[in-house]
Design a protein around this motif. Structure first.
Motif, PDB file in Angstrom:
ATOM      1  N   ARG A   1       0.831  -1.206   0.000  1.00  0.00           N
ATOM      2  CA  ARG A   1       0.000   0.000   0.000  1.00  0.00           C
ATOM      3  C   ARG A   1       0.865   1.254   0.000  1.00  0.00           C
ATOM      4  N   ARG A   2       1.982   1.227   0.699  1.00  0.00           N
ATOM      5  CA  ARG A   2       2.893   2.385   0.700  1.00  0.00           C
ATOM      6  C   ARG A   2       3.433   2.636  -0.709  1.00  0.00           C
ATOM      7  N   GLU A   3       3.740   1.577  -1.432  1.00  0.00           N
ATOM      8  CA  GLU A   3       4.239   1.708  -2.805  1.00  0.00           C
ATOM      9  C   GLU A   3       3.157   2.271  -3.721  1.00  0.00           C
ATOM     10  N   GLN A   4       1.908   1.840  -3.507  1.00  0.00           N
ATOM     11  CA  GLN A   4       0.789   2.362  -4.303  1.00  0.00           C
ATOM     12  C   GLN A   4       0.621   3.866  -4.075  1.00  0.00           C
ATOM     13  N   ILE A   5       0.720   4.275  -2.828  1.00  0.00           N
ATOM     14  CA  ILE A   5       0.595   5.702  -2.499  1.00  0.00           C
ATOM     15  C   ILE A   5       1.713   6.493  -3.176  1.00  0.00           C
ATOM     16  N   LYS A   6       2.916   5.932  -3.177  1.00  0.00           N
ATOM     17  CA  LYS A   6       4.058   6.582  -3.815  1.00  0.00           C
ATOM     18  C   LYS A   6       3.813   6.772  -5.312  1.00  0.00           C
ATOM     19  N   GLU A   7       3.238   5.742  -5.964  1.00  0.00           N
ATOM     20  CA  GLU A   7       2.927   5.831  -7.401  1.00  0.00           C
ATOM     21  C   GLU A   7       1.834   6.866  -7.654  1.00  0.00           C
ATOM     22  N   GLU A   8       0.868   6.930  -6.763  1.00  0.00           N
ATOM     23  CA  GLU A   8      -0.215   7.902  -6.914  1.00  0.00           C
ATOM     24  C   GLU A   8       0.311   9.333  -6.769  1.00  0.00           C
ATOM     25  N   TYR A   9       1.292   9.527  -5.901  1.00  0.00           N
ATOM     26  CA  TYR A   9       1.938  10.840  -5.769  1.00  0.00           C
ATOM     27  C   TYR A   9       2.607  11.233  -7.094  1.00  0.00           C
ATOM     28  N   LYS A  10       3.246  10.263  -7.744  1.00  0.00           N
ATOM     29  CA  LYS A  10       3.921  10.534  -9.027  1.00  0.00           C
ATOM     30  C   LYS A  10       2.916  10.977 -10.084  1.00  0.00           C
ATOM     31  N   LYS A  11       1.747  10.314 -10.119  1.00  0.00           N
ATOM     32  CA  LYS A  11       0.704  10.681 -11.082  1.00  0.00           C
ATOM     33  C   LYS A  11       0.212  12.101 -10.821  1.00  0.00           C
ATOM     34  N   LEU A  12       0.074  12.431  -9.539  1.00  0.00           N
ATOM     35  CA  LEU A  12      -0.367  13.787  -9.184  1.00  0.00           C
ATOM     36  C   LEU A  12       0.667  14.830  -9.594  1.00  0.00           C
ATOM     37  N   ASP A  13       1.937  14.472  -9.482  1.00  0.00           N
ATOM     38  CA  ASP A  13       3.005  15.380  -9.921  1.00  0.00           C
ATOM     39  C   ASP A  13       2.894  15.664 -11.414  1.00  0.00           C
ATOM     40  N   GLU A  14       2.567  14.617 -12.197  1.00  0.00           N
ATOM     41  CA  GLU A  14       2.398  14.789 -13.644  1.00  0.00           C
ATOM     42  C   GLU A  14       1.187  15.668 -13.955  1.00  0.00           C
ATOM     43  N   GLU A  15       0.098  15.451 -13.223  1.00  0.00           N
ATOM     44  CA  GLU A  15      -1.103  16.271 -13.424  1.00  0.00           C
ATOM     45  C   GLU A  15      -0.828  17.738 -13.092  1.00  0.00           C
ATOM     46  N   GLU A  16      -0.026  17.936 -12.044  1.00  0.00           N
ATOM     47  CA  GLU A  16       0.316  19.311 -11.654  1.00  0.00           C
ATOM     48  C   GLU A  16       1.141  19.988 -12.738  1.00  0.00           C
ATOM     49  N   LYS A  17       2.015  19.222 -13.381  1.00  0.00           N
ATOM     50  CA  LYS A  17       2.816  19.760 -14.489  1.00  0.00           C
ATOM     51  C   LYS A  17       1.904  20.171 -15.649  1.00  0.00           C
ATOM     52  N   ASP A  18       0.880  19.345 -15.919  1.00  0.00           N
ATOM     53  CA  ASP A  18      -0.079  19.663 -16.989  1.00  0.00           C
ATOM     54  C   ASP A  18      -0.791  20.981 -16.695  1.00  0.00           C
ATOM     55  N   ILE A  19      -1.208  21.144 -15.438  1.00  0.00           N
ATOM     56  CA  ILE A  19      -1.909  22.377 -15.045  1.00  0.00           C
ATOM     57  C   ILE A  19      -1.005  23.590 -15.226  1.00  0.00           C
ATOM     58  N   GLU A  20       0.249  23.460 -14.820  1.00  0.00           N
ATOM     59  CA  GLU A  20       1.204  24.564 -14.941  1.00  0.00           C
ATOM     60  C   GLU A  20       1.511  24.880 -16.398  1.00  0.00           C
ATOM     61  N   SER A  21       1.614  23.829 -17.225  1.00  0.00           N
ATOM     62  CA  SER A  21       1.945  24.043 -18.644  1.00  0.00           C
ATOM     63  C   SER A  21       0.849  24.819 -19.362  1.00  0.00           C
ATOM     64  N   ARG A  22      -0.421  24.610 -18.961  1.00  0.00           N
ATOM     65  CA  ARG A  22      -1.532  25.327 -19.591  1.00  0.00           C
ATOM     66  C   ARG A  22      -1.481  26.819 -19.300  1.00  0.00           C
ATOM     67  N   LYS A  23      -0.887  27.188 -18.165  1.00  0.00           N
ATOM     68  CA  LYS A  23      -0.825  28.602 -17.785  1.00  0.00           C
ATOM     69  C   LYS A  23       0.145  29.394 -18.658  1.00  0.00           C
ATOM     70  N   ASP A  24       1.096  28.698 -19.290  1.00  0.00           N
ATOM     71  CA  ASP A  24       2.148  29.377 -20.054  1.00  0.00           C
ATOM     72  C   ASP A  24       1.813  29.549 -21.529  1.00  0.00           C
ATOM     73  N   ILE A  25       0.617  29.124 -21.950  1.00  0.00           N
ATOM     74  CA  ILE A  25       0.251  29.199 -23.369  1.00  0.00           C
ATOM     75  C   ILE A  25      -0.214  30.614 -23.720  1.00  0.00           C
ATOM     76  N   SER A  26       0.316  31.156 -24.813  1.00  0.00           N
ATOM     77  CA  SER A  26      -0.075  32.493 -25.257  1.00  0.00           C
ATOM     78  C   SER A  26      -1.487  32.472 -25.839  1.00  0.00           C
ATOM     79  N   GLU A  27      -2.123  33.630 -25.931  1.00  0.00           N
ATOM     80  CA  GLU A  27      -3.476  33.729 -26.485  1.00  0.00           C
ATOM     81  C   GLU A  27      -3.498  33.294 -27.943  1.00  0.00           C
ATOM     82  N   GLU A  28      -2.425  33.614 -28.665  1.00  0.00           N
ATOM     83  CA  GLU A  28      -2.320  33.229 -30.081  1.00  0.00           C
ATOM     84  C   GLU A  28      -2.277  31.708 -30.224  1.00  0.00           C
TER      85      GLU A  28
END
Length: 262
Positions: free
Chosen positions: A100-127
């Motif tokens: 279960r500890r390993e599963q939680i660790k993997e879930e943290y990694k997925k959340l890190d990737e999702e957070e990167k996606d959210i941040e990447s959307r903020k940097d897109i220009s209007e064009e």
């Protein structure tokens, strides 16, 4: 002498064809509008889920970790009551909780990737946002699985690229786009195409209604209502989880002191 009436089939056929083509054109417009609506909703719900996971889901993982610590001590206490030493009991329990500890660790990694996606959307220009949307519309109308030459896997790839603001991927798909549909000419083929379009419209309409009953759609609606009231539902949910974490961390601290671990 009886006159033989001439068949009007050849005269009626062009009119029937025009009527069918008009009906097909109307259904295609309706289908494309539905495709835009449902695929945009899917992307919106994906974004809502990502925001929830990052702001609230991450805290629930932390809560899981604290709960595991409490569970660990309860299991240790049970083994000690059966004659095991604290060290022996701890070793046994840690092994049972390892997965279960390993599963939680993997879930943290997925959340890190999702957070990167959210941040990447903020940097897109209007064009770039405008080009993204234009390409997405074009490719969605081409590859949606309910279209004649649709491709479900390609549609997933297109939506993923759009949600992540990946303009390069959409450009690459557009440059390698398959040629236009073969023109339908016969009356029978036009009738079949019309039936296919109506089935596709019905299928998407049903899917749209199902999405509107999903937990993420309900959360999206609640978030939008709360925003009008200048409230942040995700922050409110996060605060509740943080309160639970704080209470249980006190419990863990007391258990650690009991066994000289603090």
């Amino acid at each position: 002498m009886t006159k033989i009436a001439k068949s009007n089939t050849s005269l009626d056929e062009p009119l029937e064809k025009r009527e069918l083509e008009k009906a097909i054109s109307e259904r295609e417009k309706r289908l494309n509008a539905l495709i835009d609506e449902i695929e945009q909703l899917k992307i919106d719900l994906t974004v809502v889920k990502q925001e929830y996971d990052v702001k609230v889901g991450r805290l629930y993982l932390k809560l899981d970790e604290v709960d595991l610590e409490i569970l660990k001590f309860k299991k240790i206490e049970d083994l000690i009551s059966k004659g095991f030493s604290f060290e022996e009991a701890q070793k046994i329990v840690e092994e049972t909780l390892r997965r279960r500890r390993e599963q939680i660790k993997e879930e943290y990694k997925k959340l890190d990737e999702e957070e990167k996606d959210i941040e990447s959307r903020k940097d897109i220009s209007e064009e770039d946002k405008a080009e993204l949307k234009k390409l997405w519309h074009k490719l969605a109308h081409k590859y949606h699985p309910d279209k004649a030459n649709g491709n479900e896997e390609m549609m997933k790839k297109i939506n993923k690229a759009y949600a992540e603001g990946d303009l390069e991927t959409l450009r690459a798909i557009d440059q390698n786009e398959i040629g236009a549909d073969i023109e339908v000419k016969t009356i029978e083929a036009l009738k079949n195409k019309l039936v296919g379009l109506e089935k596709a419209i019905g299928k998407i309409s049903k899917e749209f209604e199902q999405l509107k009953r999903s937990e993420w759609y309900i959360l999206k609606e609640n978030m939008e209502k709360a925003k009008k009231q200048k409230r942040d539902i995700l922050s409110e949910l996060a605060d509740k989880v943080l309160t639970d974490i704080a209470k249980k961390e006190i419990q863990v601290s007391e258990l650690k002191k009991k066994y000289g671990q603090g």
